[in-house]
Design a protein around this motif. Structure first.
Motif, PDB file in Angstrom:
ATOM      1  N   VAL A 117       0.833  -1.202   0.000  1.00  0.00           N
ATOM      2  CA  VAL A 117       0.000   0.000   0.000  1.00  0.00           C
ATOM      3  C   VAL A 117       0.871   1.256   0.000  1.00  0.00           C
ATOM      4  O   VAL A 117       0.564   2.230  -0.700  1.00  0.00           O
ATOM      5  CB  VAL A 117      -0.990  -0.010   1.194  1.00  0.00           C
ATOM      6  N   GLU A 118       1.956   1.260   0.746  1.00  0.00           N
ATOM      7  CA  GLU A 118       2.854   2.426   0.768  1.00  0.00           C
ATOM      8  C   GLU A 118       3.449   2.687  -0.613  1.00  0.00           C
ATOM      9  O   GLU A 118       3.557   3.837  -1.041  1.00  0.00           O
ATOM     10  CB  GLU A 118       3.959   2.255   1.812  1.00  0.00           C
ATOM     11  N   ILE A 119       3.803   1.627  -1.326  1.00  0.00           N
ATOM     12  CA  ILE A 119       4.338   1.778  -2.691  1.00  0.00           C
ATOM     13  C   ILE A 119       3.255   2.341  -3.612  1.00  0.00           C
ATOM     14  O   ILE A 119       3.496   3.260  -4.395  1.00  0.00           O
ATOM     15  CB  ILE A 119       4.878   0.433  -3.232  1.00  0.00           C
ATOM     16  N   ILE A 120       2.034   1.803  -3.504  1.00  0.00           N
ATOM     17  CA  ILE A 120       0.913   2.267  -4.321  1.00  0.00           C
ATOM     18  C   ILE A 120       0.650   3.745  -4.046  1.00  0.00           C
ATOM     19  O   ILE A 120       0.530   4.553  -4.973  1.00  0.00           O
ATOM     20  CB  ILE A 120      -0.357   1.425  -4.043  1.00  0.00           C
ATOM     21  N   LYS A 121       0.582   4.115  -2.772  1.00  0.00           N
ATOM     22  CA  LYS A 121       0.308   5.508  -2.403  1.00  0.00           C
ATOM     23  C   LYS A 121       1.418   6.440  -2.896  1.00  0.00           C
ATOM     24  O   LYS A 121       1.130   7.553  -3.357  1.00  0.00           O
ATOM     25  CB  LYS A 121       0.119   5.620  -0.890  1.00  0.00           C
ATOM     26  N   ASP A 122       2.660   5.987  -2.815  1.00  0.00           N
ATOM     27  CA  ASP A 122       3.779   6.809  -3.286  1.00  0.00           C
ATOM     28  C   ASP A 122       3.681   7.037  -4.802  1.00  0.00           C
ATOM     29  O   ASP A 122       3.898   8.153  -5.281  1.00  0.00           O
ATOM     30  CB  ASP A 122       5.115   6.158  -2.927  1.00  0.00           C
ATOM     31  N   LEU A 123       3.343   5.987  -5.547  1.00  0.00           N
ATOM     32  CA  LEU A 123       3.183   6.126  -7.001  1.00  0.00           C
ATOM     33  C   LEU A 123       2.029   7.075  -7.346  1.00  0.00           C
ATOM     34  O   LEU A 123       2.147   7.900  -8.251  1.00  0.00           O
ATOM     35  CB  LEU A 123       2.950   4.756  -7.651  1.00  0.00           C
ATOM     36  N   ILE A 124       0.944   6.975  -6.613  1.00  0.00           N
ATOM     37  CA  ILE A 124      -0.193   7.859  -6.859  1.00  0.00           C
ATOM     38  C   ILE A 124       0.193   9.309  -6.556  1.00  0.00           C
ATOM     39  O   ILE A 124      -0.093  10.209  -7.347  1.00  0.00           O
ATOM     40  CB  ILE A 124      -1.426   7.413  -6.032  1.00  0.00           C
ATOM     41  N   GLU A 125       0.867   9.532  -5.429  1.00  0.00           N
ATOM     42  CA  GLU A 125       1.284  10.888  -5.046  1.00  0.00           C
ATOM     43  C   GLU A 125       2.280  11.499  -6.030  1.00  0.00           C
ATOM     44  O   GLU A 125       2.169  12.655  -6.392  1.00  0.00           O
ATOM     45  CB  GLU A 125       1.920  10.886  -3.646  1.00  0.00           C
ATOM     46  N   GLN A 172      -3.928   1.907 -13.909  1.00  0.00           N
ATOM     47  CA  GLN A 172      -3.830   0.461 -13.697  1.00  0.00           C
ATOM     48  C   GLN A 172      -2.531  -0.096 -14.280  1.00  0.00           C
ATOM     49  O   GLN A 172      -1.834  -0.862 -13.626  1.00  0.00           O
ATOM     50  CB  GLN A 172      -5.043  -0.233 -14.323  1.00  0.00           C
ATOM     51  N   ASN A 173      -2.184   0.313 -15.500  1.00  0.00           N
ATOM     52  CA  ASN A 173      -0.947  -0.167 -16.115  1.00  0.00           C
ATOM     53  C   ASN A 173       0.282   0.293 -15.353  1.00  0.00           C
ATOM     54  O   ASN A 173       1.232  -0.472 -15.164  1.00  0.00           O
ATOM     55  CB  ASN A 173      -0.860   0.277 -17.577  1.00  0.00           C
ATOM     56  N   LEU A 174       0.272   1.541 -14.886  1.00  0.00           N
ATOM     57  CA  LEU A 174       1.394   2.065 -14.097  1.00  0.00           C
ATOM     58  C   LEU A 174       1.569   1.256 -12.820  1.00  0.00           C
ATOM     59  O   LEU A 174       2.681   0.795 -12.509  1.00  0.00           O
ATOM     60  CB  LEU A 174       1.157   3.541 -13.745  1.00  0.00           C
ATOM     61  N   LEU A 175       0.485   1.062 -12.078  1.00  0.00           N
ATOM     62  CA  LEU A 175       0.576   0.334 -10.815  1.00  0.00           C
ATOM     63  C   LEU A 175       0.965  -1.126 -11.032  1.00  0.00           C
ATOM     64  O   LEU A 175       1.786  -1.669 -10.292  1.00  0.00           O
ATOM     65  CB  LEU A 175      -0.737   0.443 -10.031  1.00  0.00           C
ATOM     66  N   ARG A 176       0.402  -1.770 -12.044  1.00  0.00           N
ATOM     67  CA  ARG A 176       0.761  -3.162 -12.333  1.00  0.00           C
ATOM     68  C   ARG A 176       2.249  -3.297 -12.662  1.00  0.00           C
ATOM     69  O   ARG A 176       2.883  -4.289 -12.305  1.00  0.00           O
ATOM     70  CB  ARG A 176      -0.044  -3.685 -13.516  1.00  0.00           C
ATOM     71  N   HIS A 177       2.778  -2.317 -13.375  1.00  0.00           N
ATOM     72  CA  HIS A 177       4.191  -2.349 -13.764  1.00  0.00           C
ATOM     73  C   HIS A 177       5.100  -2.346 -12.533  1.00  0.00           C
ATOM     74  O   HIS A 177       6.071  -3.090 -12.471  1.00  0.00           O
ATOM     75  CB  HIS A 177       4.514  -1.153 -14.665  1.00  0.00           C
ATOM     76  N   PHE A 178       4.787  -1.491 -11.564  1.00  0.00           N
ATOM     77  CA  PHE A 178       5.641  -1.349 -10.385  1.00  0.00           C
ATOM     78  C   PHE A 178       5.236  -2.241  -9.217  1.00  0.00           C
ATOM     79  O   PHE A 178       6.050  -2.510  -8.338  1.00  0.00           O
ATOM     80  CB  PHE A 178       5.657   0.113  -9.906  1.00  0.00           C
ATOM     81  N   VAL A 179       3.978  -2.667  -9.179  1.00  0.00           N
ATOM     82  CA  VAL A 179       3.468  -3.464  -8.058  1.00  0.00           C
ATOM     83  C   VAL A 179       2.739  -4.683  -8.620  1.00  0.00           C
ATOM     84  O   VAL A 179       1.547  -4.617  -8.932  1.00  0.00           O
ATOM     85  CB  VAL A 179       2.517  -2.628  -7.167  1.00  0.00           C
ATOM     86  N   PRO A 180       3.434  -5.812  -8.757  1.00  0.00           N
ATOM     87  CA  PRO A 180       2.825  -7.012  -9.369  1.00  0.00           C
ATOM     88  C   PRO A 180       1.568  -7.509  -8.646  1.00  0.00           C
ATOM     89  O   PRO A 180       0.733  -8.168  -9.255  1.00  0.00           O
ATOM     90  CB  PRO A 180       3.938  -8.065  -9.271  1.00  0.00           C
ATOM     91  N   GLU A 181       1.413  -7.153  -7.379  1.00  0.00           N
ATOM     92  CA  GLU A 181       0.224  -7.582  -6.619  1.00  0.00           C
ATOM     93  C   GLU A 181      -1.062  -6.917  -7.110  1.00  0.00           C
ATOM     94  O   GLU A 181      -2.152  -7.415  -6.866  1.00  0.00           O
ATOM     95  CB  GLU A 181       0.392  -7.264  -5.128  1.00  0.00           C
ATOM     96  N   VAL A 182      -0.938  -5.802  -7.803  1.00  0.00           N
ATOM     97  CA  VAL A 182      -2.124  -5.087  -8.300  1.00  0.00           C
ATOM     98  C   VAL A 182      -2.667  -5.796  -9.529  1.00  0.00           C
ATOM     99  O   VAL A 182      -1.966  -6.035 -10.494  1.00  0.00           O
ATOM    100  CB  VAL A 182      -1.794  -3.613  -8.645  1.00  0.00           C
ATOM    101  N   GLN A 183      -3.953  -6.160  -9.457  1.00  0.00           N
ATOM    102  CA  GLN A 183      -4.627  -6.806 -10.575  1.00  0.00           C
ATOM    103  C   GLN A 183      -5.567  -5.856 -11.300  1.00  0.00           C
ATOM    104  O   GLN A 183      -5.785  -5.976 -12.503  1.00  0.00           O
ATOM    105  CB  GLN A 183      -5.430  -8.012 -10.072  1.00  0.00           C
TER     106      GLN A 183
END
Length: 188
Positions: A117-125, A172-183
């Protein structure tokens, strides 16, 4: 005072740049007249017939309309913004100058996923929110469960015809690229 306007991907929303800071930090959204009561500027904007939503960013005000014509609404909106800034009134009735982003207590995710979640939030920010702010809106992390990221869309993004494509193909593509857990990414 010169106020610039910019179109957004949402044809019902225009972005107004007053040439000075609007909020010191965060964002703020007023989705109806009752919510606007806490901001003299938002109250003025809701007095313009056809205004349905007002959104504040760091250096802009996004205004969403009903099915009225921008040629008729835009001068009244520009006048309301100019009148507010020339009056010297505070942005918020209580004098605040920072936004009211969704509190973290409203977020939901399993404690075991805290690092993800911290990685996801950092990418979003760092990558998503600045780009979305350019379009007069905001996207806020709300939750992560079973590989699905839940985001809250505000301002010009809310109700935008291209928001689904932005979520699916961009974020979605950005998050999937950096965070494999994101579907998947879904609006909430």
């Amino acid at each position: 005072m010169f106020i610039q306007t910019e179109h957004t991907p949402n044809p019902a929303t225009l972005k107004f740049l007053p040439g000075r800071p609007v909020l010191d930090s965060g964002t703020m959204e007023f989705s109806d007249r009752a919510a606007a009561a806490r901001s003299p500027l938002a109250e003025r904007l809701f007095e313009v017939p056809g205004v349905t939503s007002v959104f504040y960013g760091a250096d802009f005000v996004s205004v969403t309309k009903d099915d009225g014509d921008w040629q008729q609404l835009k001068p009244a909106i520009l006048g309301a913004i100019m009148e507010h800034y020339m009056s010297g009134e505070p942005l918020m009735a209580d004098g605040r100058v920072d936004g009211d982003d969704t509190p973290e207590s409203d977020e939901f995710f399993d404690k075991a996923d805290a690092e993800t979640v911290e990685i996801i939030k950092d990418l979003i920010e760092s990558r998503v929110r600045p780009a979305v702010a350019n379009d007069g809106g905001d996207i806020v992390f709300r939750g992560f469960k079973d590989g699905i990221v839940y985001l809250h869309m505000r301002g010009a993004c809310s109700g935008c015809p291209s928001s689904t494509a932005t979520l699916r193909h961009g974020i979605q593509n950005l998050l999937r690229h950096f965070v494999p857990e994101v579907q998947e990414v879904r609006p909430i």
